[in-house]
Design a protein around this motif. Structure first.
Motif, PDB file in Angstrom:
ATOM      1  N   LEU A 169      -2.122 -10.183  -7.180  1.00 35.47           N
ATOM      2  CA  LEU A 169      -1.461  -9.405  -6.135  1.00 35.47           C
ATOM      3  C   LEU A 169      -2.499  -8.891  -5.139  1.00 35.47           C
ATOM      4  CD1 LEU A 169       1.191  -7.952  -5.165  1.00 35.47           C
ATOM      5  CD2 LEU A 169       0.461  -6.013  -6.557  1.00 35.47           C
ATOM      6  N   HIS A 170      -2.193  -8.982  -3.856  1.00 40.13           N
ATOM      7  CA  HIS A 170      -3.092  -8.481  -2.816  1.00 40.13           C
ATOM      8  C   HIS A 170      -2.643  -7.082  -2.401  1.00 40.13           C
ATOM      9  CE1 HIS A 170      -5.047 -12.311  -2.536  1.00 40.13           C
ATOM     10  NE2 HIS A 170      -3.933 -12.932  -2.193  1.00 40.13           N
ATOM     11  N   LEU A 171      -3.572  -6.139  -2.433  1.00 42.43           N
ATOM     12  CA  LEU A 171      -3.279  -4.761  -2.058  1.00 42.43           C
ATOM     13  C   LEU A 171      -4.076  -4.368  -0.824  1.00 42.43           C
ATOM     14  CD1 LEU A 171      -3.405  -2.852  -5.482  1.00 42.43           C
ATOM     15  CD2 LEU A 171      -1.376  -3.607  -4.236  1.00 42.43           C
ATOM     16  N   LEU A 172      -3.435  -3.606   0.054  1.00 37.97           N
ATOM     17  CA  LEU A 172      -4.161  -3.003   1.164  1.00 37.97           C
ATOM     18  C   LEU A 172      -4.922  -1.791   0.647  1.00 37.97           C
ATOM     19  CD1 LEU A 172      -1.445  -3.025   3.981  1.00 37.97           C
ATOM     20  CD2 LEU A 172      -3.489  -4.450   3.879  1.00 37.97           C
ATOM     21  N   VAL A 173      -6.173  -1.659   1.066  1.00 37.10           N
ATOM     22  CA  VAL A 173      -6.961  -0.477   0.724  1.00 37.10           C
ATOM     23  C   VAL A 173      -7.575   0.059   2.007  1.00 37.10           C
ATOM     24  CG1 VAL A 173      -7.457  -1.179  -1.644  1.00 37.10           C
ATOM     25  CG2 VAL A 173      -8.986  -1.891   0.179  1.00 37.10           C
ATOM     26  N   PRO A 174      -7.738   1.386   2.121  1.00 39.30           N
ATOM     27  CA  PRO A 174      -8.245   1.958   3.369  1.00 39.30           C
ATOM     28  C   PRO A 174      -9.718   1.662   3.578  1.00 39.30           C
ATOM     29  CG  PRO A 174      -7.989   3.661   1.716  1.00 39.30           C
ATOM     30  CD  PRO A 174      -7.410   2.412   1.131  1.00 39.30           C
ATOM     31  N   GLY A 175     -10.132   1.687   4.831  1.00 36.14           N
ATOM     32  CA  GLY A 175     -11.539   1.502   5.154  1.00 36.14           C
ATOM     33  C   GLY A 175     -11.755   0.362   6.129  1.00 36.14           C
ATOM     34  N   LYS A 176     -12.968   0.260   6.601  1.00 38.19           N
ATOM     35  CA  LYS A 176     -13.311  -0.810   7.527  1.00 38.19           C
ATOM     36  C   LYS A 176     -13.334  -2.148   6.791  1.00 38.19           C
ATOM     37  CE  LYS A 176     -16.225   2.200  10.363  1.00 38.19           C
ATOM     38  NZ  LYS A 176     -17.591   2.450  10.879  1.00 38.19           N
ATOM     39  N   PRO A 177     -13.082  -3.252   7.505  1.00 39.11           N
ATOM     40  CA  PRO A 177     -13.166  -4.565   6.851  1.00 39.11           C
ATOM     41  C   PRO A 177     -14.527  -4.740   6.186  1.00 39.11           C
ATOM     42  CG  PRO A 177     -12.223  -4.763   9.041  1.00 39.11           C
ATOM     43  CD  PRO A 177     -12.710  -3.350   8.915  1.00 39.11           C
ATOM     44  N   THR A 178     -14.504  -5.310   4.998  1.00 34.65           N
ATOM     45  CA  THR A 178     -15.729  -5.447   4.226  1.00 34.65           C
ATOM     46  C   THR A 178     -16.636  -6.538   4.800  1.00 34.65           C
ATOM     47  OG1 THR A 178     -14.505  -4.804   2.263  1.00 34.65           O
ATOM     48  CG2 THR A 178     -16.638  -5.843   1.912  1.00 34.65           C
ATOM     49  N   LEU A 193      -2.885   4.560  -2.088  1.00 32.46           N
ATOM     50  CA  LEU A 193      -2.598   3.154  -2.387  1.00 32.46           C
ATOM     51  C   LEU A 193      -1.096   2.911  -2.505  1.00 32.46           C
ATOM     52  CD1 LEU A 193      -5.386   2.312  -5.003  1.00 32.46           C
ATOM     53  CD2 LEU A 193      -5.315   1.667  -2.592  1.00 32.46           C
ATOM     54  N   LEU A 194      -0.391   3.838  -3.148  1.00 33.89           N
ATOM     55  CA  LEU A 194       1.064   3.712  -3.251  1.00 33.89           C
ATOM     56  C   LEU A 194       1.701   3.718  -1.865  1.00 33.89           C
ATOM     57  CD1 LEU A 194       1.762   6.110  -6.261  1.00 33.89           C
ATOM     58  CD2 LEU A 194       2.063   3.635  -6.260  1.00 33.89           C
ATOM     59  N   ARG A 195       1.196   4.601  -0.991  1.00 28.17           N
ATOM     60  CA  ARG A 195       1.767   4.712   0.354  1.00 28.17           C
ATOM     61  C   ARG A 195       1.498   3.457   1.180  1.00 28.17           C
ATOM     62  NH1 ARG A 195       0.519   5.666   5.427  1.00 28.17           N
ATOM     63  NH2 ARG A 195      -1.717   5.700   4.996  1.00 28.17           N
ATOM     64  N   LEU A 196       0.255   2.992   1.187  1.00 30.21           N
ATOM     65  CA  LEU A 196      -0.114   1.841   2.009  1.00 30.21           C
ATOM     66  C   LEU A 196       0.640   0.580   1.605  1.00 30.21           C
ATOM     67  CD1 LEU A 196      -3.995   2.226   2.324  1.00 30.21           C
ATOM     68  CD2 LEU A 196      -2.318   2.454   4.160  1.00 30.21           C
ATOM     69  N   ASN A 197       0.900   0.443   0.301  1.00 30.42           N
ATOM     70  CA  ASN A 197       1.500  -0.791  -0.198  1.00 30.42           C
ATOM     71  C   ASN A 197       2.979  -0.651  -0.524  1.00 30.42           C
ATOM     72  OD1 ASN A 197      -0.940  -2.750  -0.609  1.00 30.42           O
ATOM     73  ND2 ASN A 197      -1.645  -0.751  -1.311  1.00 30.42           N
ATOM     74  N   GLU A 198       3.547   0.515  -0.174  1.00 25.56           N
ATOM     75  CA  GLU A 198       4.976   0.767  -0.372  1.00 25.56           C
ATOM     76  C   GLU A 198       5.397   0.481  -1.806  1.00 25.56           C
ATOM     77  OE1 GLU A 198       7.132  -1.380   2.608  1.00 25.56           O
ATOM     78  OE2 GLU A 198       6.281  -0.226   4.259  1.00 25.56           O
ATOM     79  N   LEU A 199       4.576   0.959  -2.741  1.00 24.53           N
ATOM     80  CA  LEU A 199       4.882   0.791  -4.161  1.00 24.53           C
ATOM     81  C   LEU A 199       5.583   2.041  -4.678  1.00 24.53           C
ATOM     82  CD1 LEU A 199       1.495  -0.724  -5.419  1.00 24.53           C
ATOM     83  CD2 LEU A 199       3.617  -1.949  -4.932  1.00 24.53           C
ATOM     84  N   ASN A 250       5.855   2.662  -8.035  1.00 24.19           N
ATOM     85  CA  ASN A 250       5.178   3.104  -9.252  1.00 24.19           C
ATOM     86  C   ASN A 250       3.978   2.211  -9.509  1.00 24.19           C
ATOM     87  OD1 ASN A 250       5.982   0.777 -11.023  1.00 24.19           O
ATOM     88  ND2 ASN A 250       8.028   1.565 -10.537  1.00 24.19           N
ATOM     89  N   GLN A 251       3.258   2.525 -10.585  1.00 26.09           N
ATOM     90  CA  GLN A 251       2.021   1.819 -10.887  1.00 26.09           C
ATOM     91  C   GLN A 251       2.233   0.632 -11.822  1.00 26.09           C
ATOM     92  OE1 GLN A 251      -1.375   4.329 -11.767  1.00 26.09           O
ATOM     93  NE2 GLN A 251      -0.264   6.136 -11.080  1.00 26.09           N
ATOM     94  N   GLU A 252       3.484   0.346 -12.161  1.00 29.26           N
ATOM     95  CA  GLU A 252       3.744  -0.715 -13.124  1.00 29.26           C
ATOM     96  C   GLU A 252       3.851  -2.088 -12.462  1.00 29.26           C
ATOM     97  OE1 GLU A 252       3.662   0.149 -16.222  1.00 29.26           O
ATOM     98  OE2 GLU A 252       3.475   2.255 -15.665  1.00 29.26           O
ATOM     99  N   LEU A 253       3.723  -2.141 -11.133  1.00 28.42           N
ATOM    100  CA  LEU A 253       3.966  -3.383 -10.412  1.00 28.42           C
ATOM    101  C   LEU A 253       2.714  -4.223 -10.224  1.00 28.42           C
ATOM    102  CD1 LEU A 253       6.352  -1.961  -7.656  1.00 28.42           C
ATOM    103  CD2 LEU A 253       6.968  -3.065  -9.804  1.00 28.42           C
ATOM    104  N   LEU A 254       1.580  -3.811 -10.780  1.00 25.63           N
ATOM    105  CA  LEU A 254       0.343  -4.559 -10.596  1.00 25.63           C
ATOM    106  C   LEU A 254       0.315  -5.790 -11.495  1.00 25.63           C
ATOM    107  CD1 LEU A 254      -2.454  -1.850 -10.331  1.00 25.63           C
ATOM    108  CD2 LEU A 254      -1.081  -2.886  -8.535  1.00 25.63           C
ATOM    109  N   VAL A 255       0.107  -6.942 -10.883  1.00 24.84           N
ATOM    110  CA  VAL A 255      -0.054  -8.185 -11.637  1.00 24.84           C
ATOM    111  C   VAL A 255      -1.267  -8.910 -11.070  1.00 24.84           C
ATOM    112  CG1 VAL A 255       2.383  -8.443 -12.219  1.00 24.84           C
ATOM    113  CG2 VAL A 255       1.533  -9.390 -10.074  1.00 24.84           C
ATOM    114  N   PRO A 256      -2.024  -9.621 -11.901  1.00 24.45           N
ATOM    115  CA  PRO A 256      -3.185 -10.352 -11.398  1.00 24.45           C
ATOM    116  C   PRO A 256      -2.805 -11.273 -10.248  1.00 24.45           C
ATOM    117  CG  PRO A 256      -3.193 -10.314 -13.793  1.00 24.45           C
ATOM    118  CD  PRO A 256      -1.871  -9.741 -13.369  1.00 24.45           C
TER     119      PRO A 256
END
Length: 299
Positions: free
Chosen positions: A42-51, A26-32, A34-40
């Motif tokens: 925020l859109h994150l890329l996650v691996p896998g096929k489109p849901t 998740l850090l790699r995909l979203n170029e983050l 650290n983990q302190e940057l999460l705010v309600p």
């Protein structure tokens, strides 16, 4: 690739658990950084096929828990997907309401499997790998570190060729095994000298390239507890070197339920530090048994 919208209380660890991925990914995909940057929001890329989604009609008496059990979706994941908390579910889950739930979360996860192999150099090596061709990795056991920083070669050509044929990723297992036991003083000799550590790393890199391995697995055992920081440094040095060349790094560690740095055998393993430095790890939870040891009851 999919999109996850961060909700209050989300952490990268909880998001990774929902989607069956890792914090590192998740850090790699979203170029983050650290983990302190999460705010309600925020859109994150996650691996896998489109849901994809499917409709579900709320039945009388339904709760988040009962729906999650019916659909085989983790309750936490369902709650975050729908934006319905357990506290408000009683008001929002009205009989007859249509919910759109994810198809993908109901599917079974694919796991990665590693097997250690002591190759013989005979055709039987290929036959063995053919019978377990669904595994992900095969770790060739073992390239033994010598006191001069070189590695004892292993007759694994047949096994490596078979692994490639059956699309199994071959890993090079590096140990402080001296042919009879995991040698405490041998490990200390290597770890206590920075130039010696670098010499071992150089030999590992050479073997990785020449033999076509996909990565290295380090299996140092029975180290001095006081060598804990030295082992951390070795793994950090090795990790920087192999990842710069697109190889993976994994380690084998003894299992424990609490951290006791001075404990024999287990004290050398710093879970927190080592976990940050490797791509994956193997916990040796097989009741201390191995092929050269005494008989044990099955587990």
């Amino acid at each position: 690739m999919r999109i996850h919208t961060v909700m209050r209380g989300d952490t990268l660890r909880s998001i990774a658990a929902i989607y069956g991925t890792t914090v590192r990914e998740l850090l790699r995909l979203n170029e983050l950084d650290n983990q302190e940057l999460l705010v309600p929001g925020l859109h994150l890329l996650v691996p896998g096929k489109p849901t994809t989604v499917r409709p579900y009609t709320v039945q009388p008496g339904d709760t988040l828990k009962s729906i999650s059990e019916k659909l085989q979706i983790p309750e936490q994941g369902l709650s975050r997907w729908l934006g319905i908390s357990p506290a408000t579910a009683g008001k929002e889950l009205v009989a007859g309401r249509t919910l759109y739930v994810p198809e993908l979360l109901t599917s079974k996860k694919t796991i990665e499997v590693n097997a250690y192999m002591t190759p013989s150099g005979q055709p039987s090596d290929a036959e063995m790998l053919q019978t377990v061709s669904d595994i992900t990795y095969v770790s060739m056991f073992s390239y033994q570190v010598k006191a001069d920083g070189t590695l004892k070669p292993l007759n694994d050509a047949v096994a490596r060729q078979a692994a490639k044929r059956y699309e199994i990723a071959p890993l090079m297992t590096v140990t402080n095994f001296d042919g009879n036991t995991f040698n405490t003083e041998l490990a200390h000799t290597i770890l206590a000298n920075r130039s010696m550590r670098q010499k071992v790393i150089d030999h590992i890199l050479s073997e990785l390239g020449e033999r076509g391995f996909r990565g290295v697995n380090v299996d140092f055992e029975h180290m001095r507890p006081t060598d804990r920081p030295l082992y951390n440094q070795f793994i950090q040095q090795l990790g920087d070197a192999v990842r710069a060349r697109n190889y993976s790094l994994s380690i084998a560690m003894g299992p424990k339920t609490s951290d006791e740095p001075n404990a024999p055998w287990m004290g050398a393993f710093d879970y927190r530090t080592l976990g940050r430095e490797v791509d994956f790890l193997m916990l040796m939870t097989y009741e201390w048994g191995w092929v050269g040891g005494p008989p044990l009851a099955s587990i």
